[in-house]
Design an enzyme around this catalytic site. Structure first.
Site, PDB file in Angstrom:
ATOM      1  N   GLY A 143       8.856   6.124   1.672  1.00  0.00           N
ATOM      2  CA  GLY A 143      10.153   6.478   2.243  1.00  0.00           C
ATOM      3  C   GLY A 143      11.302   5.913   1.406  1.00  0.00           C
ATOM      4  O   GLY A 143      12.299   6.596   1.170  1.00  0.00           O
ATOM      5  N   ASP A 144      11.148   4.687   0.951  1.00  0.00           N
ATOM      6  CA  ASP A 144      12.180   4.057   0.112  1.00  0.00           C
ATOM      7  C   ASP A 144      12.325   4.828  -1.203  1.00  0.00           C
ATOM      8  O   ASP A 144      13.427   5.039  -1.706  1.00  0.00           O
ATOM      9  CB  ASP A 144      11.815   2.596  -0.191  1.00  0.00           C
ATOM     10  CG  ASP A 144      11.384   1.850   1.064  1.00  0.00           C
ATOM     11  OD1 ASP A 144      11.902   2.175   2.148  1.00  0.00           O
ATOM     12  OD2 ASP A 144      10.516   0.965   0.953  1.00  0.00           O
TER      13      ASP A 144
HETATM   14  N1  LIG Z   1       0.148  11.410   1.448  1.00  0.00           N
HETATM   15  C1  LIG Z   1       1.223  11.938   0.848  1.00  0.00           C
HETATM   16  N2  LIG Z   1       1.113  12.996   0.022  1.00  0.00           N
HETATM   17  C2  LIG Z   1       2.192  13.551  -0.574  1.00  0.00           C
HETATM   18  N3  LIG Z   1       3.445  13.122  -0.395  1.00  0.00           N
HETATM   19  C3  LIG Z   1       3.642  12.070   0.427  1.00  0.00           C
HETATM   20  C4  LIG Z   1       2.549  11.407   1.084  1.00  0.00           C
HETATM   21  N4  LIG Z   1       3.047  10.392   1.830  1.00  0.00           N
HETATM   22  C5  LIG Z   1       4.387  10.418   1.625  1.00  0.00           C
HETATM   23  N5  LIG Z   1       4.752  11.428   0.796  1.00  0.00           N
HETATM   24  C6  LIG Z   1       6.108  11.830   0.382  1.00  0.00           C
HETATM   25  O1  LIG Z   1       6.990  10.743   0.586  1.00  0.00           O
HETATM   26  C7  LIG Z   1       7.933  11.038   1.648  1.00  0.00           C
HETATM   27  C8  LIG Z   1       8.209   9.792   2.455  1.00  0.00           C
HETATM   28  O2  LIG Z   1       7.003   9.348   3.068  1.00  0.00           O
HETATM   29  P1  LIG Z   1       6.907   8.797   4.574  1.00  0.00           P
HETATM   30  O3  LIG Z   1       7.302   9.848   5.536  1.00  0.00           O
HETATM   31  O4  LIG Z   1       5.530   8.224   4.711  1.00  0.00           O
HETATM   32  O5  LIG Z   1       8.008   7.657   4.569  1.00  0.00           O
HETATM   33  P2  LIG Z   1       8.121   6.324   5.468  1.00  0.00           P
HETATM   34  O6  LIG Z   1       7.280   6.479   6.703  1.00  0.00           O
HETATM   35  O7  LIG Z   1       9.548   6.042   5.646  1.00  0.00           O
HETATM   36  O8  LIG Z   1       7.467   5.225   4.501  1.00  0.00           O
HETATM   37  P3  LIG Z   1       7.904   3.678   4.214  1.00  0.00           P
HETATM   38  O9  LIG Z   1       8.764   3.239   5.382  1.00  0.00           O
HETATM   39  O10 LIG Z   1       6.612   2.943   4.104  1.00  0.00           O
HETATM   40  O11 LIG Z   1       8.638   3.650   2.925  1.00  0.00           O
HETATM   41  C9  LIG Z   1       7.300  12.199   2.431  1.00  0.00           C
HETATM   42  O12 LIG Z   1       8.291  12.985   3.090  1.00  0.00           O
HETATM   43  C10 LIG Z   1       6.585  12.970   1.317  1.00  0.00           C
HETATM   44  O13 LIG Z   1       7.471  13.812   0.624  1.00  0.00           O
HETATM   45 MG   LIG Z   2      10.376   4.150   6.190  1.00  0.00          MG
END
Ligand SMILES: Nc1ncnc2c1ncn2[C@@H]1O[C@H](COP(=O)(O)OP(=O)(O)OP(=O)(O)O)[C@@H](O)[C@H]1O
Ligand SMILES: [Mg+2]
Length: 299
Positions: free
Chosen positions: A250-251
């Site tokens: 996400g970051d």
């Molecule tokens: N397994 C995956 N395969 C492909 N792309 C991914 C995957 N996981 C994350 N991404 C990409 O990264 C983006 C951000 O991931 P995610 O939704 O997991 O963020 P998050 O939950 O805020 O993570 P964090 O808080 O740990 O940084 C997703 O919208 C996607 O585009």
């Molecule tokens: Mg996050």
């Protein structure tokens, strides 16, 4: 200039351990240290994209010295306030068949240090971007983000925010340039069970009505949705690949979005998704090479 804020940064000590038996001596197969914290993650990925940034926050003790050194080596300008007492955290991450994490609480931040932090933000100027990401440590006032943004409100600053619950909703009145909840955080804000794209669009629109200019909703392996400041809706599926460690995706996405928004919002979502995927598919954070390789998959 882009400034990222990490109030409680950490050295993440990641150990690959076969199995853990409580109450026994366990041995690790290998160990790595990552320089952690959500704001620092954003700075690290921006550096990979060739965009300079400064990392603000607090450090303490010899672990703080190491963190500062590591941040500088990433190509990020450290701007941390040094605390007189305590130690920057070491968080222990045990990778076994089931991952176990022990996150330390971190040093106390006294009023003098907080004042010094605010003094440093006085050099943030019109046109700069401030990234606020993550939770607020116990030793800081709970409304610290609001206080910071109030102090900056006399300048034309772009705010990018990645925080949960009221930390996020309380700052919407400052009209942040972009906010990036993931789908679980979006659901939790409204107490809603969001199950489909229409639901994502619906609740993203509510956050936009509440003040956010661009609402970027990440959905892990299900991709991402952007409701842009002109009202345009953009869905993008995730890049295909094998996830290794999705922490920091996400970051990374937020960093890619900020870099890509220099061109247009479709490109911002593309670059954000590529950076998120590049982090998900590697042990640490996205590297420039990984991002370029993933972007080639989209043409
Ligand atoms: N397994 C995956 N395969 C492909 N792309 C991914 C995957 N996981 C994350 N991404 C990409 O990264 C983006 C951000 O991931 P995610 O939704 O997991 O963020 P998050 O939950 O805020 O993570 P964090 O808080 O740990 O940084 C997703 O919208 C996607 O585009
Ligand atoms: Mg996050």
């Amino acid at each position: 200039m882009i400034y990222t804020v990490t109030f409680n940064p950490a050295l993440d000590y990641v150990m690959q351990v076969g199995n853990i038996t409580a109450g026994r001596v366990n041995r690790s197969r290998s160990e790595t240290i990552f320089y952690g914290g959500k704001g620092i993650n954003v700075s690290a990925v921006l550096a990979q994209l060739g965009i300079p940034s400064a990392a603000l926050g607090f450090i303490a003790g010899f672990t703080g010295d190491e963190l500062e050194k590591g941040v500088r080596a990433m190509g990020v300008e450290p701007g941390f306030v040094r605390l007189k007492n305590g130690l920057t955290r070491i968080n222990v991450k045990l990778h076994t068949s089931e991952d176990t994490e022990i996150n330390a609480s971190g040093p106390d931040i006294d009023d003098d240090a907080l004042e010094e932090f605010f003094r440093r933000t006085d050099s943030i100027a019109d046109g700069d971007t401030v990234v606020i990401a993550g939770s607020v440590p116990k030793s800081l006032p709970a409304d610290i983000y609001v206080r910071l943004l109030e102090r900056l409100s006399d300048r034309k600053i772009r705010i990018a925010a990645d925080a949960e619950g009221e930390l996020l909703t309380n700052i919407l009145r400052f009209r942040p340039f972009v906010i990036k909840p993931n789908i679980h955080e979006l659901s939790a804000i409204f107490g809603a069970g969001i199950t489909d794209n229409e639901g994502v669009r619906h609740y993203a629109a509510k956050l936009r009505e509440m003040g956010a200019r661009n609402v970027l909703v990440s959905m892990g392996g299900d991709g991402a949705f952007l409701l842009d400041e002109n009202g345009g809706s953009h869905f993008r599926a995730a890049f295909a690949g094998v996830p290794k460690n999705t922490v920091g995706s996400g970051d990374s996405m937020l960093a890619g979005f900020l870099a890509g928004a220099e061109k247009d919002y479709e490109h911002a979502l593309l670059l954000g998704s590529a950076c998120g995927a590049a982090t998900a598919f590697s042990e640490g954070l996205a590297s420039r090479g990984d991002i370029e390789r993933i972007l080639k998959m989209s043409v």
